[in-house]
Motif scaffolding. Structure first.
Motif, PDB file in Angstrom:
ATOM      1  N   ILE A   1      -1.326  -0.043  -5.142  1.00  0.00           N
ATOM      2  CA  ILE A   1      -1.052   0.271  -3.729  1.00  0.00           C
ATOM      3  C   ILE A   1      -1.443   1.710  -3.404  1.00  0.00           C
ATOM      4  N   ALA A   2      -1.014   2.652  -4.257  1.00  0.00           N
ATOM      5  CA  ALA A   2      -1.315   4.066  -4.006  1.00  0.00           C
ATOM      6  C   ALA A   2      -2.817   4.313  -4.056  1.00  0.00           C
ATOM      7  N   GLY A   3      -3.491   3.698  -5.033  1.00  0.00           N
ATOM      8  CA  GLY A   3      -4.937   3.876  -5.141  1.00  0.00           C
ATOM      9  C   GLY A   3      -5.678   3.320  -3.948  1.00  0.00           C
ATOM     10  N   ASP A   4      -5.253   2.144  -3.476  1.00  0.00           N
ATOM     11  CA  ASP A   4      -5.887   1.511  -2.316  1.00  0.00           C
ATOM     12  C   ASP A   4      -5.701   2.371  -1.068  1.00  0.00           C
ATOM     13  N   MET A   5      -4.480   2.846  -0.840  1.00  0.00           N
ATOM     14  CA  MET A   5      -4.208   3.653   0.344  1.00  0.00           C
ATOM     15  C   MET A   5      -4.940   4.990   0.285  1.00  0.00           C
ATOM     16  N   LEU A   6      -4.960   5.613  -0.896  1.00  0.00           N
ATOM     17  CA  LEU A   6      -5.631   6.903  -1.033  1.00  0.00           C
ATOM     18  C   LEU A   6      -7.134   6.763  -0.868  1.00  0.00           C
ATOM     19  N   TRP A   7      -7.702   5.717  -1.461  1.00  0.00           N
ATOM     20  CA  TRP A   7      -9.147   5.520  -1.346  1.00  0.00           C
ATOM     21  C   TRP A   7      -9.553   5.273   0.110  1.00  0.00           C
ATOM     22  N   THR A   8      -8.752   4.516   0.818  1.00  0.00           N
ATOM     23  CA  THR A   8      -9.037   4.274   2.239  1.00  0.00           C
ATOM     24  C   THR A   8      -9.024   5.589   3.014  1.00  0.00           C
ATOM     25  N   LEU A   9      -8.101   6.477   2.669  1.00  0.00           N
ATOM     26  CA  LEU A   9      -8.017   7.774   3.342  1.00  0.00           C
ATOM     27  C   LEU A   9      -9.242   8.630   3.056  1.00  0.00           C
ATOM     28  N   LEU A  10      -9.761   8.544   1.834  1.00  0.00           N
ATOM     29  CA  LEU A  10     -10.835   9.433   1.397  1.00  0.00           C
ATOM     30  C   LEU A  10     -12.234   8.846   1.562  1.00  0.00           C
ATOM     31  N   SER A  11     -12.326   7.570   1.900  1.00  0.00           N
ATOM     32  CA  SER A  11     -13.639   6.909   1.895  1.00  0.00           C
ATOM     33  C   SER A  11     -14.493   7.205   3.119  1.00  0.00           C
ATOM     34  N   GLY A  12     -13.932   7.907   4.117  1.00  0.00           N
ATOM     35  CA  GLY A  12     -14.761   8.310   5.242  1.00  0.00           C
ATOM     36  C   GLY A  12     -14.187   7.936   6.594  1.00  0.00           C
ATOM     37  N   ASP A  13     -14.811   8.467   7.644  1.00  0.00           N
ATOM     38  CA  ASP A  13     -14.374   8.240   9.024  1.00  0.00           C
ATOM     39  C   ASP A  13     -15.448   7.544   9.847  1.00  0.00           C
ATOM     40  N   ASP A  14     -16.261   6.722   9.202  1.00  0.00           N
ATOM     41  CA  ASP A  14     -17.375   6.060   9.893  1.00  0.00           C
ATOM     42  C   ASP A  14     -17.033   4.649  10.355  1.00  0.00           C
ATOM     43  N   TRP A  15     -15.747   4.351  10.480  1.00  0.00           N
ATOM     44  CA  TRP A  15     -15.334   3.055  10.992  1.00  0.00           C
ATOM     45  C   TRP A  15     -15.617   2.969  12.488  1.00  0.00           C
ATOM     46  N   ARG A  16     -15.340   1.842  13.074  1.00  0.00           N
ATOM     47  CA  ARG A  16     -15.553   1.638  14.498  1.00  0.00           C
ATOM     48  C   ARG A  16     -14.239   1.240  15.173  1.00  0.00           C
ATOM     49  N   VAL A  17     -13.975   1.818  16.335  1.00  0.00           N
ATOM     50  CA  VAL A  17     -12.904   1.365  17.215  1.00  0.00           C
ATOM     51  C   VAL A  17     -13.575   0.946  18.513  1.00  0.00           C
ATOM     52  N   ASN A  18     -13.766  -0.348  18.675  1.00  0.00           N
ATOM     53  CA  ASN A  18     -14.448  -0.851  19.875  1.00  0.00           C
ATOM     54  C   ASN A  18     -13.549  -0.836  21.100  1.00  0.00           C
ATOM     55  N   SER A  19     -12.243  -1.006  20.880  1.00  0.00           N
ATOM     56  CA  SER A  19     -11.304  -1.054  21.999  1.00  0.00           C
ATOM     57  C   SER A  19     -10.010  -0.377  21.597  1.00  0.00           C
ATOM     58  N   ALA A  20      -9.773   0.816  22.164  1.00  0.00           N
ATOM     59  CA  ALA A  20      -8.531   1.531  21.866  1.00  0.00           C
ATOM     60  C   ALA A  20      -7.312   0.750  22.362  1.00  0.00           C
ATOM     61  N   GLY A  21      -7.440   0.117  23.520  1.00  0.00           N
ATOM     62  CA  GLY A  21      -6.328  -0.658  24.057  1.00  0.00           C
ATOM     63  C   GLY A  21      -5.952  -1.823  23.167  1.00  0.00           C
ATOM     64  N   HIS A  22      -6.949  -2.537  22.678  1.00  0.00           N
ATOM     65  CA  HIS A  22      -6.714  -3.657  21.767  1.00  0.00           C
ATOM     66  C   HIS A  22      -6.025  -3.181  20.500  1.00  0.00           C
ATOM     67  N   PHE A  23      -6.495  -2.068  19.943  1.00  0.00           N
ATOM     68  CA  PHE A  23      -5.958  -1.555  18.690  1.00  0.00           C
ATOM     69  C   PHE A  23      -4.484  -1.165  18.863  1.00  0.00           C
ATOM     70  N   ALA A  24      -4.184  -0.417  19.929  1.00  0.00           N
ATOM     71  CA  ALA A  24      -2.804  -0.005  20.180  1.00  0.00           C
ATOM     72  C   ALA A  24      -1.901  -1.212  20.417  1.00  0.00           C
ATOM     73  N   GLU A  25      -2.403  -2.181  21.159  1.00  0.00           N
ATOM     74  CA  GLU A  25      -1.620  -3.390  21.428  1.00  0.00           C
ATOM     75  C   GLU A  25      -1.322  -4.144  20.139  1.00  0.00           C
ATOM     76  N   ARG A  26      -2.305  -4.191  19.261  1.00  0.00           N
ATOM     77  CA  ARG A  26      -2.141  -4.918  17.989  1.00  0.00           C
ATOM     78  C   ARG A  26      -0.985  -4.338  17.184  1.00  0.00           C
ATOM     79  N   TYR A  27      -0.908  -3.019  17.123  1.00  0.00           N
ATOM     80  CA  TYR A  27       0.145  -2.380  16.329  1.00  0.00           C
ATOM     81  C   TYR A  27       1.493  -2.444  17.045  1.00  0.00           C
ATOM     82  N   GLY A  28       1.478  -2.399  18.367  1.00  0.00           N
ATOM     83  CA  GLY A  28       2.714  -2.599  19.093  1.00  0.00           C
ATOM     84  C   GLY A  28       3.297  -3.975  18.842  1.00  0.00           C
ATOM     85  N   LEU A  29       2.429  -4.972  18.778  1.00  0.00           N
ATOM     86  CA  LEU A  29       2.894  -6.338  18.557  1.00  0.00           C
ATOM     87  C   LEU A  29       3.465  -6.524  17.147  1.00  0.00           C
TER      88      LEU A  29
END
Length: 401
Positions: A178-206
């Protein structure tokens, strides 16, 4: 559109909302949260609660993978729809195997390995769809490749190995996975995509609503089959009120303030808010809610089971710390969630968290129902103060005044 008509992936639009299929997917998490609560409640010892926490962390990491995927391609269209159902099936098997995630029960398949393989299957489905979705986006393809190189090999491989061990070695491998997975995700870069900020926020609210809903279910299940009485009715209403107050603490202002900053942010800053405020800071919120569920379940058991307890019995040990500590952890995570995005901290919530920690010795000396009422009273005071003290800010955030 990404790919051929046969393997069609539809990008998520900027104004997208959460799809019904994503909500359907979350039902598996409802069941998983319930299983984790039951695992902790069955034997509320330190070791078993640690095991429940580790299972919850794995199931959370499973969910967040699809929260990011569902923001890049529509979950309910084309090949992704089929993949989502396949992932749901594997995730449901993992949830069913939660009681056997660390040790096998007599009969049937070998539980720990079933859990690990089901989890591996969910992750591989996610990786396959993300790989296809990044076919025409070199930056995203590079990010997916870097992430998969470490995350899949660390998180899933160590869990499979852990399934073949026991005791401290097994727990150590789970923590490393778990720690390795979470740490690697943190360090692997910021080149992801957020196509819809509203969708993303709603998803976590739900998912917060899903977890709070599970706390209500845990409260009801804890007294299922017992004759209704005033202690059960009062305890149930107090539990419902606490869940409602936690909902208020998140949705009334904090979630909206963070979403506004999230929508305004661009580039790496937006990705970091998505990763840190949402993916990382929401995890301790979920842990806090599940811990609260354990405490609520024990309180209702105390007040409802007259053959083993009286109304004067105090809640002690891990159930008490779960009840109060779960709310404290939730508030601390809310502070971190908002601060990372807005750089703002309201003094009310740190003070409330500190007050709840200071009140634990008093709660340990009170009857369980009184300890629950005290917790509810502190949260009512916090919400009432914030509602009056920050009335103008609240109107501005909620109504644009």
């Amino acid at each position: 559109m990404i790919g051929s008509k046969r393997v069609r992936l539809i990008p998520v639009a900027e104004d997208a909302s959460v799809t019904q299929l994503e909500l359907f997917f979350d039902l598996v998490l409802v069941f998983a949260f319930t299983m984790v609560t039951d695992l902790a409640a069955e034997d509320p010892s330190a070791v078993n609660v640690l095991r429940a926490f580790l299972v919850l962390a794995v199931m959370w990491w499973l969910w967040i993978a699809y929260s990011w995927l569902g923001n890049v391609v529509r979950a309910d269209e084309g090949f992704t729809r089929v993949a989502m159902f396949a992932a749901m099936g594997a995730a449901f098997i993992a949830a069913l195997a939660v009681p056997e995630a660390f040790h096998d029960l007599p009969g049937g398949w070998y539980g720990p390995l079933v859990f690990a393989i089901a989890y591996l299957a969910v992750r591989l489905v996610h990786l396959t769809v993300f790989w296809l979705a990044s076919a025409e986006d070199a930056q995203l393809r590079g990010q997916v490749a870097r992430w998969a190189l470490g995350s899949i090999s660390i998180g899933t491989t160590l869990l499979v190995v852990a399934a073949l061990t026991s005791g401290a070695v097994q727990i150590g491998l789970w923590i490393a996975a778990i720690a390795g997975d979470m740490l690697w995700t943190l360090l692997s870069g910021d080149d992801w995509r957020v196509n819809s900020a509203g969708h993303f926020a709603e998803r976590y609210g739900l998912i917060i609503i899903v977890a709070l809903g599970e706390s209500i279910v845990a409260t009801g299940v804890g007294v299922a089959g017992l004759p209704i009485s005033w202690p059960i009715a009062l305890g149930s209403l107090l539990g419902l009120a606490i869940s409602g107050l936690l909902w208020w603490a998140y949705f009334d202002m904090a979630a909206l303030a963070v979403e506004h900053e999230f929508r305004r942010a661009t580039g790496e800053r937006q990705i970091r808010i998505a990763r840190n405020s949402y993916t990382y800071w929401h995890f301790p919120m979920i842990v806090g809610i599940i811990a609260l569920s354990l405490g609520l379940k024990k309180v209702l058991y105390y007040v409802g089971d007259a053959s083993h307890h009286t109304l004067h019995d105090a809640l002690t040990g891990i159930p008490l710390y779960a009840l109060y500590g779960g709310v404290v952890l939730y508030l601390v995570a809310l502070i971190g969630f908002k601060h990372y995005a807005t750089r703002q901290i309201s003094a009310t919530r740190p003070i409330t968290a500190a007050a709840l920690l200071a009140l634990i010795p008093l709660a340990a000396a009170l009857p369980a129902l009184a300890a629950l009422a005290l917790l509810c009273a502190v949260l009512v005071a916090m919400i009432a103060w914030e509602t009056v003290r920050f009335a103008e800010n609240r109107d501005a955030i909620r109504h644009g005044a």
